[in-house]
Design a protein around this motif. Structure first.
Motif, PDB file in Angstrom:
ATOM      1  N   ASN A 113       0.950  10.729   5.257  1.00 28.75           N
ATOM      2  CA  ASN A 113       1.011   9.283   5.079  1.00 28.75           C
ATOM      3  C   ASN A 113       1.812   8.909   3.839  1.00 28.75           C
ATOM      4  O   ASN A 113       2.583   7.944   3.855  1.00 28.75           O
ATOM      5  N   MET A 114       1.629   9.671   2.757  1.00 29.61           N
ATOM      6  CA  MET A 114       2.395   9.391   1.545  1.00 29.61           C
ATOM      7  C   MET A 114       3.871   9.687   1.757  1.00 29.61           C
ATOM      8  O   MET A 114       4.738   8.928   1.294  1.00 29.61           O
ATOM      9  N   TYR A 115       4.176  10.768   2.435  1.00 29.88           N
ATOM     10  CA  TYR A 115       5.582  11.092   2.701  1.00 29.88           C
ATOM     11  C   TYR A 115       6.233   9.968   3.500  1.00 29.88           C
ATOM     12  O   TYR A 115       7.355   9.539   3.193  1.00 29.88           O
ATOM     13  N   ASN A 116       5.536   9.460   4.513  1.00 31.93           N
ATOM     14  CA  ASN A 116       6.085   8.367   5.315  1.00 31.93           C
ATOM     15  C   ASN A 116       6.247   7.099   4.481  1.00 31.93           C
ATOM     16  O   ASN A 116       7.232   6.356   4.646  1.00 31.93           O
ATOM     17  N   ALA A 117       5.291   6.851   3.583  1.00 36.68           N
ATOM     18  CA  ALA A 117       5.376   5.653   2.740  1.00 36.68           C
ATOM     19  C   ALA A 117       6.550   5.749   1.771  1.00 36.68           C
ATOM     20  O   ALA A 117       7.260   4.762   1.536  1.00 36.68           O
ATOM     21  N   ILE A 118       6.762   6.933   1.217  1.00 36.09           N
ATOM     22  CA  ILE A 118       7.890   7.139   0.304  1.00 36.09           C
ATOM     23  C   ILE A 118       9.205   7.007   1.059  1.00 36.09           C
ATOM     24  O   ILE A 118      10.177   6.406   0.564  1.00 36.09           O
ATOM     25  N   ALA A 119       9.265   7.565   2.280  1.00 38.88           N
ATOM     26  CA  ALA A 119      10.478   7.451   3.090  1.00 38.88           C
ATOM     27  C   ALA A 119      10.752   5.991   3.444  1.00 38.88           C
ATOM     28  O   ALA A 119      11.903   5.531   3.404  1.00 38.88           O
ATOM     29  N   ARG A 120       9.707   5.265   3.797  1.00 37.69           N
ATOM     30  CA  ARG A 120       9.845   3.836   4.121  1.00 37.69           C
ATOM     31  C   ARG A 120      10.418   3.061   2.947  1.00 37.69           C
ATOM     32  O   ARG A 120      11.193   2.111   3.122  1.00 37.69           O
ATOM     33  N   ALA A 121      10.054   3.500   1.719  1.00 34.64           N
ATOM     34  CA  ALA A 121      10.548   2.826   0.517  1.00 34.64           C
ATOM     35  C   ALA A 121      11.923   3.333   0.083  1.00 34.64           C
ATOM     36  O   ALA A 121      12.478   2.828  -0.897  1.00 34.64           O
ATOM     37  N   GLY A 122      12.461   4.321   0.802  1.00 29.94           N
ATOM     38  CA  GLY A 122      13.774   4.865   0.454  1.00 29.94           C
ATOM     39  C   GLY A 122      13.762   5.720  -0.798  1.00 29.94           C
ATOM     40  O   GLY A 122      14.776   5.792  -1.510  1.00 29.94           O
ATOM     41  N   LEU A 123      12.643   6.394  -1.064  1.00 29.82           N
ATOM     42  CA  LEU A 123      12.490   7.160  -2.306  1.00 29.82           C
ATOM     43  C   LEU A 123      12.204   8.639  -2.019  1.00 29.82           C
ATOM     44  O   LEU A 123      11.369   9.260  -2.669  1.00 29.82           O
ATOM     45  N   ASN A 124      12.933   9.217  -1.062  1.00 26.00           N
ATOM     46  CA  ASN A 124      12.675  10.595  -0.669  1.00 26.00           C
ATOM     47  C   ASN A 124      12.942  11.608  -1.770  1.00 26.00           C
ATOM     48  O   ASN A 124      12.546  12.773  -1.656  1.00 26.00           O
ATOM     49  N   GLN A 125      13.627  11.193  -2.835  1.00 25.83           N
ATOM     50  CA  GLN A 125      13.862  12.129  -3.938  1.00 25.83           C
ATOM     51  C   GLN A 125      12.574  12.443  -4.704  1.00 25.83           C
ATOM     52  O   GLN A 125      12.523  13.411  -5.469  1.00 25.83           O
ATOM     53  N   ILE A 126      11.511  11.650  -4.515  1.00 24.51           N
ATOM     54  CA  ILE A 126      10.215  11.932  -5.125  1.00 24.51           C
ATOM     55  C   ILE A 126       9.464  12.889  -4.202  1.00 24.51           C
ATOM     56  O   ILE A 126       9.222  12.572  -3.039  1.00 24.51           O
ATOM     57  N   ASN A 170       1.118   2.995   2.106  1.00 29.34           N
ATOM     58  CA  ASN A 170       2.199   2.028   1.912  1.00 29.34           C
ATOM     59  C   ASN A 170       1.892   1.082   0.758  1.00 29.34           C
ATOM     60  O   ASN A 170       2.746   0.799  -0.088  1.00 29.34           O
ATOM     61  N   THR A 171       0.650   0.597   0.722  1.00 32.94           N
ATOM     62  CA  THR A 171       0.255  -0.306  -0.361  1.00 32.94           C
ATOM     63  C   THR A 171       0.304   0.397  -1.706  1.00 32.94           C
ATOM     64  O   THR A 171       0.728  -0.175  -2.717  1.00 32.94           O
ATOM     65  N   TRP A 172      -0.129   1.657  -1.736  1.00 33.05           N
ATOM     66  CA  TRP A 172      -0.129   2.447  -2.971  1.00 33.05           C
ATOM     67  C   TRP A 172       1.292   2.582  -3.510  1.00 33.05           C
ATOM     68  O   TRP A 172       1.531   2.382  -4.708  1.00 33.05           O
ATOM     69  N   VAL A 173       2.225   2.918  -2.637  1.00 31.82           N
ATOM     70  CA  VAL A 173       3.620   3.052  -3.062  1.00 31.82           C
ATOM     71  C   VAL A 173       4.177   1.698  -3.496  1.00 31.82           C
ATOM     72  O   VAL A 173       4.880   1.596  -4.515  1.00 31.82           O
ATOM     73  N   ASP A 174       3.863   0.640  -2.752  1.00 30.85           N
ATOM     74  CA  ASP A 174       4.361  -0.691  -3.101  1.00 30.85           C
ATOM     75  C   ASP A 174       3.802  -1.180  -4.429  1.00 30.85           C
ATOM     76  O   ASP A 174       4.446  -1.977  -5.125  1.00 30.85           O
ATOM     77  N   THR A 175       2.602  -0.690  -4.787  1.00 28.81           N
ATOM     78  CA  THR A 175       1.942  -1.148  -6.010  1.00 28.81           C
ATOM     79  C   THR A 175       2.309  -0.305  -7.221  1.00 28.81           C
ATOM     80  O   THR A 175       2.561  -0.841  -8.310  1.00 28.81           O
ATOM     81  N   TYR A 176       2.345   1.006  -7.044  1.00 33.65           N
ATOM     82  CA  TYR A 176       2.430   1.909  -8.193  1.00 33.65           C
ATOM     83  C   TYR A 176       3.759   2.649  -8.348  1.00 33.65           C
ATOM     84  O   TYR A 176       3.998   3.241  -9.404  1.00 33.65           O
TER      85      TYR A 176
END
Length: 358
Positions: A139-152, A99-105
């Protein structure tokens, strides 16, 4: 018998549409890896400007370098960004780290930076970090989904060492050591409709076995078929290697999964058969070829990333690893390369002649 003008014009328009599709597909299928293991490389903004000047529309970077991400804002370059192997354990054991990785990068740069894939590790299977990849993907898939960026899309990059059998291509299968991790990883990636990333180098296969593999077969220059595999015929080693991977993948999830070639290239110095001429021949032919697909999947363009943009003087071991670049660090080309497949090279002139004759 005279040909109707309307029929002639219809055929001509069909040809023009076909040419546009073929040439466009070839150009859009190619990206270039931007490795940064050098102490003399140009500033990142100059690198992005070089990509744009050459109409290179896709880039792979191996970690979320924030200077590079800032330079990529508004560039319209599609990006693969990597999670380095030394972060896999933390990514795989700590969901909050993802989650932090997605929020940061990712979130601060999207959509100004066009993230195409996130690569969870590079050639980490088999190896000590392989055990963490599946959880890291989840974990990355869940973090991307949490951020609303499932197209990545989320994937991992493998190399040919995962195969126990690669010849003939239809017999391709994973080694037991790799399969204990890869079977679940591939199933997960495929269930999320993402491709598997694979680094495919005909150079290393040829250099390791020049007795049985000819240089023309490795360079796309064989004048005829070299390998017959049932009804499939192989004139170049690249297709045979990619189809061996497809065969292995199909044994796990069937035939609906795509493979993206996340690295391929040829060194221009530093070792056996590593010459400027061979590197130029390989990479130019690779660009011309990938829009055509493989014998197993004909007509389906293969998304491919050439390794690499620059010679990197800090890559180890020294030698060929430091000489895969299309450019020297001063941005001068190591050799001429054409990122737009020509009509003549794709055999299109013969089609034009047929239409004109018609």
């Amino acid at each position: 018998m005279a040909t109707s003008p309307n029929l002639y014009m219809a055929a001509l328009f069909l040809l023009l549409g076909l040419l546009t599709a073929i040439l466009g597909t070839g150009a859009q299928s190619i990206g270039v890896c931007y490795g940064m293991l050098g102490n003399n490389l140009p500033p990142v903004q100059e690198v992005v400007d070089l990509y744009k000047s050459l109409n290179i529309q896709r880039m792979r970077i191996y970690d979320p370098n924030q200077a590079a991400l800032n330079a990529l804002r508004g560039s319209n370059i599609d990006v693969i960004v990597g999670v380095p192997n030394d972060k896999l354990q933390e990514m795989g054991t700590n969901p909050s780290y993802a989650n932090t990785w997605v929020d940061t990068y990712i979130k601060p740069y999207w959509p100004a930076v066009r993230f195409r894939y996130i690569a969870i590790g590079n050639e980490a299977i088999p190896g000590p970090n392989a055990q963490y990849i599946l959880n890291a993907l989840q974990n990355m898939y869940n973090a991307i989904a949490r951020a609303g960026l499932n197209q990545i899309k989320i994937s991992t990059a493998i190399h040919m060492a995962v195969l126990e059998i690669s010849y003939p291509p239809s017999h391709g299968s994973f080694s037991a050591e790799a399969a204990q991790y890869l079977n679940s990883i591939i199933s997960f990636i495929n269930s999320r409709q993402a491709p598997l990333l694979a680094n495919v180098y005909t150079y290393f296969s040829y250099a390791d076995n020049p007795r049985d593999i000819s240089l023309p077969y490795a360079l796309f220059t064989s004048p005829g078929v070299v390998v017959y595999d049932g009804s499939l015929q192989y004139q170049n080693l690249f297709d045979a290697m990619v189809d061996a991977l497809y065969s292995a993948v199909e044994r796990v999830v069937g035939s609906n999964m795509e493979i993206v070639i996340s690295e391929s290239g040829w060194p221009s110095a530093g070792g056996f058969a590593a010459t400027i001429g061979n590197a130029q021949t390989y990479n130019n032919n690779l660009i011309k070829h990938v829009g055509r697909g493989t014998p197993k999947r004909p007509g389906k363009a293969i998304e491919t990333y050439i390794f690499a943009m620059f010679n990197e003087n800090q890559k180890q071991p020294a030698g060929i690893e430091q000489n895969f670049g299309l450019f020297y660090p001063n941005k001068q080309p190591v050799y001429n390369i054409n990122f737009t497949p020509s009509m003549q090279d794709d055999g299109i002139f013969s089609i034009i002649s047929d239409v004109i004759s018609f």
